[in-house]
Design an enzyme around this catalytic site. Structure first.
Site, short mmCIF file in Angstrom:
data_model
loop_
_atom_site.label_atom_id
_atom_site.label_comp_id
_atom_site.label_asym_id
_atom_site.label_seq_id
_atom_site.Cartn_x
_atom_site.Cartn_y
_atom_site.Cartn_z
N GLU A 234 38.90 68.59 0.73
CA GLU A 234 39.17 67.50 -0.11
C GLU A 234 38.22 67.81 -1.54
O GLU A 234 37.18 68.28 -1.51
CB GLU A 234 38.52 66.22 0.60
N GLY B 167 56.38 46.62 -14.99
CA GLY B 167 56.26 45.68 -14.21
C GLY B 167 56.69 46.01 -12.76
O GLY B 167 57.38 45.20 -11.90
N GLU C 226 58.31 44.97 -19.03
CA GLU C 226 59.18 45.75 -18.36
C GLU C 226 60.43 46.01 -19.04
O GLU C 226 60.94 45.36 -19.54
CB GLU C 226 59.53 44.89 -16.97
N HIS D 289 53.95 28.25 17.91
CA HIS D 289 54.03 27.30 16.99
C HIS D 289 52.83 26.36 16.69
O HIS D 289 52.17 26.31 17.70
CB HIS D 289 55.12 26.33 17.24
#
Length: 448
Positions: free
Chosen positions: A32, A174, A196, A433
Site C-alpha cells: 500500500e 452533477g 452540470e 409490515h
C-alpha cells in the site's frame, strides 16, 4: 521471499483479496502506497457518508415540527463532525490492520513497481509472486477550465480536508459525487450551485429518479443549472453559459467533481506487458484476469463498475479462481447507491438499457407515499419505486428507488436479480409490515 499472491493496493479490492487469500492458506504480500483502506476509507465513501449522516441529523433537528419535536438554538458544529469522521476512519483502519494480522498477510508500505517474472519492487526490495493482483484504484480528474488550479478549487479528496465551512459552494459536475457533497453542504445551510453540462444530473440513473432527486435537493439550498458550460473560475465566482447566455455563480469554494481516472501510471505495466490504456484502465476478462498469465486486476483500476463493493466482489472472483474455484463477475445485478437525502438505490437495468439489448420490457412505478412507514418517517418527501420486467417471461430486470433509507433494502432487489426471480415468485415473498420494503412487492401491481 516468494508469495502465492502479491496484492498492490489496500483498498476495498486489495484488503478483501488479501484477507480471503490468507484465510485460504495462501502466503500473501499486500503493498500500500499510503493508508490501509484506500480511497474509499480515507478519501471517499466512509468520510463522506459520515459527514452526510451528521448533516442529516442536523437537518432533522431543524425540521422536526412534523413529529412534534421543537428544538431551539440548533447549530452545526463542523469541527465536531470532522472529529467524528476521523474517529470512524481511524477505527476502520485499525480493524483492517487486525484482519491482515489475523490472516497472516505481510503488509508493506511504499510505491510498488512491477517487472517481468511477476516481480514486485518496493523501496529497493524485490519480492516474487505466483500471482499479482493490481487494485490501485482511481484519482479525481480536473478538466481544462481556466482557473481550475486556483486556491479556492478542490476535488473530492480536498473537500474532505476542510477545517471550516465555506460561505458558498459551486459544484462543477452533477454526478453522484457532486450531488452527495451538494446535499451535505446544502443541508447545513451553505448555498450550493451545481453546474452540470448534460441535460440532467446523474445521467446513469433512471430519468424519473434523476428528476426526483434534483427536485428534492432543490429544497436544501441547492440550485441546479443543467446544460451549463463552465467557462472560467475566478477567486470569487464561476462563470458559465446557459442557453447561450453568460452567467456567474458566487463561489466561496469550488468543487470539481467531473469524474475519475484509473491509477495506472508508474506501476511498470509496460514492462510487464499488461494491456491497458490511461483512460479505460487495465483490461480484464470476466474472471478479472489480464492478458498476462498470473496477473489480475480489480476495482477502479479496471474502469469497470466504479464502486467499492464491486471492487470487493472482483477481488473475491480473483481469489476464487486462484484457489481453484471457477467464478466470474456479473455486473447486471450490481447495486448502486447515491447517499443523498433522499437516498437513491438501484440494481439491474433501466428500461432504456434493456431495450438497447433488444429486450421487450414493461415497467411499473409507484410513489413511496402509498407506503405507511414511509409517510410516517418522511413527511413532505417525494420518492418512488420503479421496476423493469421482461415481457413474456415476467423476469425482473431492474429495480430503481428513491426515498428514505432505500440503500438498506436494495440488497433484496440484487438477490432477486441474481436468482432471476419472476414476478409470480416475488409475489410469494412475505415482506414485514409496516416496512418501506413493501414497495418492492406493491410496485408489481403497477406493472400489471
Amino acid at each position: 521471499m516468494k508469495y502465492d499472491l502479491a496484492v498492490i493496493g489496500a483498498g476495498p479490492a486489495g484488503y478483501v483479496a488479501a484477507k480471503k487469500a490468507g484465510g485460504a492458506g495462501l502466503s500473501v504480500l499486500l503493498v500500500e502506497g499510503r493508508k490501509l483502506g484506500g480511497v474509499c476509507l480515507n478519501e471517499g465513501c466512509v468520510p463522506s457518508k459520515t459527514l452526510l449522516q451528521a448533516a442529516k441529523t442536523y437537518y432533522h433537528a431543524l425540521h422536526g415540527d412534523a413529529f412534534g419535536v421543537e428544538a431551539d438554538g440548533v447549530r452545526f458544529n463542523f469541527e465536531k463532525a470532522n472529529a467524528h469522521k476521523t474517529q470512524v476512519m481511524d477505527g476502520m483502519r485499525n480493524g483492517i490492520a487486525g484482519l491482515m494480522k489475523k490472516s497472516k498477510v505481510k503488509v508493506v508500505f511504499g510505491q510498488a513497481t512491477l517487472s517481468d517474472g511477476r516481480k514486485v519492487t518496493v523501496d529497493g526490495e524485490t519480492h516474487e509472486a505466483d500471482n499479482i493482483l493490481i487494485c490501485t484504484g482511481s484519482s479525481p480528474t480536473r478538466p481544462p477550465i481556466p482557473g481550475v488550479d486556483g486556491d479556492n478549487v478542490v476535488d473530492s479528496t480536498g473537500i474532505l480536508e476542510l477545517e471550516e465551512l465555506p460561505s458558498s459552494l459551486v459544484v462543477i459536475g452533477g454526478g453522484i459525487i457532486g450531488c452527495e457533497f451538494a446535499c451535505f453542504f446544502g443541508s447545513v445551510g451553505i448555498p450550493v450551485t451545481v453546474l452540470e453540462a448534460l441535460p440532467e444530473i446523474c445521467p446513469t440513473l433512471d430519468p424519473d429518479l434523476a428528476r426526483t432527486l434534483r427536485g428534492e435537493l432543490s429544497k436544501k439550498n441547492v440550485t441546479f443549472h443543467v446544460g451549463a458550460k463552465v467557462e472560467e473560475i475566478t477567486e470569487a465566482e464561476v462563470k458559465f453559459s446557459l442557453d447561450g447566455e453568460s452567467q456567474s455563480a458566487e463561489a466561496g469554494l469550488v468543487l470539481v467533481a467531473t469524474g475519475r481516472r484509473p491509477n495506472v501510471a508508474n506501476l511498470g505495466l509496460d514492462d510487464l506487458r499488461v494491456d491497458y490504456d490511461e483512460r479505460g484502465g487495465i483490461k480484464v476478462d470476466d474472471r478479472c484476469a489480464t492478458n498476462v498469465p498470473g496477473v489480475w486486476a480489480a476495482g477502479d483500476v479496471t474502469g469497470r463498475a466504479w464502486l467499492a463493493h464491486a471492487a470487493s466482489r472482483m477481488a473475491e472472483v480473483v481469489v476464487h479462481n486462484i484457489t481453484g474455484r471457477a467464478d466470474v463477475m456479473r455486473y447486471d445485478a450490481m447495486p448502486s447507491v447515491v447517499y443523498t437525502s433522499p437516498e437513491v438505490a438501484v440494481a439491474g437495468l433501466t428500461k432504456e438499457q434493456a431495450e438497447e439489448r433488444g429486450l421487450k420490457v414493461t415497467t411499473g412505478k409507484i410513489p413511496m407515499t402509498i407506503n405507511a412507514r414511509y409517510v410516517a418517517e418522511h413527511p413532505g418527501e417525494r420518492g418512488l419505486c420503479k421496476v423493469v420486467v421482461e415481457e413474456g417471461t415476467r423476469r425482473l430486470l431492474g429495480v430503481h428507488m428513491i426515498g428514505g433509507a432505500c440503500s438498506e433494502m436494495i440488497f433484496g432487489a440484487a438477490a432477486m436479480l441474481e436468482t432471476e426471480l419472476r414476478e409470480e415468485e416475488i409475489d410469494e415473498i412475505i415482506f414485514p409490515h409496516p416496512t418501506t420494503s413493501e414497495v418492492m412487492k406493491d410496485v408489481f401491481m403497477a406493472v400489471r
